[in-house]
Structures are given as C-alpha cells and as structure tokens.
Design an enzyme around this catalytic site. Sequence first.
Site, PDB file in Angstrom:
ATOM      1  N   ASP A  78       0.739  -1.263  -0.010  1.00  0.00           N
ATOM      2  CA  ASP A  78       0.038   0.032  -0.348  1.00  0.00           C
ATOM      3  C   ASP A  78       0.813   1.394  -0.072  1.00  0.00           C
ATOM      4  O   ASP A  78       0.547   2.306   1.007  1.00  0.00           O
ATOM      5  CB  ASP A  78      -1.206  -0.288   1.263  1.00  0.00           C
TER       6      ASP A  78
ATOM      7  N   GLU B 183     -11.596  -0.162  -4.360  1.00  0.00           N
ATOM      8  CA  GLU B 183     -11.056   0.714  -3.899  1.00  0.00           C
ATOM      9  C   GLU B 183      -9.901   1.306  -3.837  1.00  0.00           C
ATOM     10  O   GLU B 183      -9.157   1.412  -5.193  1.00  0.00           O
ATOM     11  CB  GLU B 183     -10.123  -0.711  -2.127  1.00  0.00           C
TER      12      GLU B 183
HETATM   13  O1  FUB Z   1      -3.449  -4.047   2.573  1.00  0.00           O
HETATM   14  C1  FUB Z   1      -4.223  -3.897   3.205  1.00  0.00           C
HETATM   15  C2  FUB Z   1      -5.758  -3.438   2.041  1.00  0.00           C
HETATM   16  O2  FUB Z   1      -5.122  -3.458   0.902  1.00  0.00           O
HETATM   17  C3  FUB Z   1      -5.542  -1.856   1.848  1.00  0.00           C
HETATM   18  O3  FUB Z   1      -5.925  -0.912   2.651  1.00  0.00           O
HETATM   19  C4  FUB Z   1      -6.426  -2.132   0.833  1.00  0.00           C
HETATM   20  O4  FUB Z   1      -6.235  -0.975  -0.422  1.00  0.00           O
HETATM   21  C5  FUB Z   1      -5.215  -3.991   0.165  1.00  0.00           C
HETATM   22  O5  FUB Z   1      -4.103  -3.469  -0.893  1.00  0.00           O
END
Ligand code: FUB
Length: 469
Positions: A38, A209
């Site tokens: 991330d 997301e």
């Molecule tokens: O790393 C946890 C979660 O996975 C992140 O918040 C999302 O964007 C995905 O990458």
Amino acid sequence: MSVRKWLAGACGVITAIAVAAVPVHAANPIITSIYTADPAPLVVGNMMYIYAGRDEAPAGTNNFVMREWHVLSSTDANTWTHHGARANIATFPWAGADAWASEVEPRNGRYYWYTSVNGNGPGWMNIGVAVGDSPLGPFTDAKGGPLISDSTPNSSGLNIDPTVFVDDDGQAYMYWGGYWVPRAVKLAANMIDTVGSVVTPQGLTNYWEAPWMFKRNGLYYMMYAANDTNGCVVNTNYACQRYATATNPLGPWTHRGIVLGQVSSTTNHAGIVELNGQSYIVYHTADAPGGGDFRRSVAVDKLNFNADGTIQRVVPTTGGGGSGGSGTNIAPGATSSTSYVSPWESLAAINNGGTPVNSQDRSSQVYGNWPQQGTQWIEYQWPSARSINRSSVYWFDDNQGIDLPASCQLQYWNGSQYVNVAGQSTCGTTAHVDNVITFNTVNTTRLRLQITARSGYSTGVLEWKAFQA
Ligand code: FUB
C-alpha cells in the site's frame, strides 16, 4: 477479491519504532528485507518518500498481518533508504489492529499521516490521523480518535484507504473507501476535522478501493483499484488501476482508462508522484522471494503522460529503476537525452518499457528526429556506473520522413569523452524486431546510440534497451 481475504486477525500492539536508516537495493521490488504494501509516495523538494504498510503474515497465512507503517526515501527513485517503522498501531491509543493503507499530506510545515486502522470500539476499520513536524516524524495521534468510523454518517462500507489532497485555494479533500463504496469529504484547515457532509463521488467507473488523488495542469486525477473483467483483470480476485479526471475536486469524474494492469498480488494499490520532472507510479506486487497476496512488496516505475493529459499504461519492470541482476534491462532507470526530438514526439518513448508490435506502432509513444538528417544521437545516463554488455534497438519507421537508419554505433562515456564500445556486433537496421547489439563490457554512467540516417530521411526509435552485464 473475496470478503474472506479481508479477515485479518487482531494483532498485538507494538511500541518499538525502528529508526536506523538502511540503504536498500534498487531493482523492483525496491525492498526485500521486509514485505511492504500500500505505498503512498510524497515528494518534498528533491526527495521522494514512500509510506508503506508492512506485511508480516507468515508463509501460508491467508490474512493480512499488518501492525506498522514504514518509510523509504530516495532522491532519484532508484536507490532507496529504508527508515524503518515511523508509525504503528500504538501511535493511535484507541486502535488495536490492522495497519492498512495510509497516505501523508503536508500542510503548513506539518505532515499529516492518514491511516486505515482497526479501532477497539464497535465497527471495524477507521481512518486515523497522526501528525509530525518532518516527513520522518516523529508522528503522534493528532485527534485522539478516528477521523472517520462506521458511525460517520454516509461512511463507506469499509473505511479504508484515505487519499488527501490540498487544492491551490487551501481547501483540503479526503477520498476513501473499500468494497466498491468511494466516499469524499472536505477537511478543515486544521486537517483533522471534516467539514460538511460525506458525499458519494460520481463517475469513478468500477471503483473497488485504493483511491489516489492529484492535480496536474489544472486537471484533477483520481486513480483507483478496480476488479472488473471489462479490460481490467481476467480474474476478479485481482485488481487493476483505473483512473478518472475532473475539473472540480469533488467531481463528477470522467473515467479515462487503465494505468496499471493486473499485478502478481491480488490487491493493487498505487500512488503517482513527480520527482525532478519525471512522474513515477509506486505500487505493490507479490514479486519478492517468498511473496504472496499477504506478503507484498513495493515497486516503482516511470509513468508518462500524453500531450493531452491522458496517462500511458504502465509496463511494470522487474529491473525497477536501477541495477537489477545480470541481463536486466536497466534503461527504464536511466535519464535520457538526445541531439534532437521532434516537438510532437517524445524522447520518453525510448525507455518506457513499450513492446512494439511493428515499426509503425505508435501505441506507447515514439521518438523521432524529423526533419534532422545525418547523424543524431540518443543517450542514457545513470546516477552511478553500470556494467553493460548488450543492447537492443527497435526502430521507428513512419513510411514518410522517418526511415530505418543507414547505420548505428554504440558509444560510452569513458570519464572524459565518448568512445565507441569495443567488440560491437552488427548494429542492425531491421524493421519490426529488437536489433540486438553485443559488445565488450563497459563500466559507465552514460551510453549513447549514434544513428546515421539514410540520405534524405530522419530516424526514429520505439524502444532502446541496455542490459546489465
Ligand atoms: O493492505 C490492506 C489493504 O489491502 C489496503 O488497505 C487495500 O488498499 C489493499 O491493498
């Protein structure tokens, strides 16, 4: 992505913050001593910082185990310094687990670190905000509780993945949200309170997301993860990065296309930033040794815009911006220059990782030097010496003023001047292929390709590679 994959177990709280700065190697993934995910890039002056979560899941564990956020920095997007963990779950006394995606936004000399983190109260993920007086902190909880939680009216189905943007007029905006539910809200000048209602942005086609907002030449850009099979991924457990643009920071947005296709990890989370005039995309993959969907690693590649502001699709490199292993194409990590490029064409074409299908392929930019004739050159420069013994060139031929060249010659900088490489094999001038050139290994910071045109024509290149010995 199935819901099951989000079920990270509660984690213990850690209190130690590592502070030692450790140089790390340059190829993608840019760090392999730990798993990182991330990434959120930030440029301050001539320094690029990357804020990333740490994946700690043991091999075979199919949940996220994430308890801390790390920082890396670089002045050239090539050689990185690892500054260790600069925040963790304990930074937020009200939180208990899941240090997920984050982003740092500067304002008035302070650095606000917006994080996805699991609170101890009702509900699941929240947005927290820490603040520090430098990009490396130290960071402390700025608010004493979540900025956004499940009890925030009209919040997302999953309150994760904040991206914060301060516009030229000083108004700050935050976008966030998972489970296909993007949300946006204005932030107060103090950067730790919301102003007005949470709204639902329109036009983020197939949003899943991981939003990333920025502004370029007066246009607002939103990149985000999607997982549709309409050109994005072939398996909906995976994701790509789509992007949209808008003329207002709260939209409506117009979908523009795909920036980055499916990568080796199921999740796909990225940020875009400009350093010293070159844009970069920072993302994660499962490419590190022992890597996986919950053991991800940060990668960096150049990103290019077209003249009309659209974004060229990124071709991920495993050579990264720098010196990978023997046989790695190190051209993407070089700075390029030329004796001449036509104003409507782009020198960026030569090392943007394009894979031409023929010598007329304009899909990934073209370099051409029309109306120049005679001998022209293109050149790569690296911040430190590279050992190189092989190159290849894919010629551009527009069947008009640009033709295949008459001849070519590789040269290198020997510390005081350019000289021909020794032992050069034929410098091929064939259309529609990578013309491979071998030569005795040179240790140099600069490689130059001299291109001599056929009488009456100019020359062009679609992709020029340089391979580490
Ligand atoms: O790393 C946890 C979660 O996975 C992140 O918040 C999302 O964007 C995905 O990458």
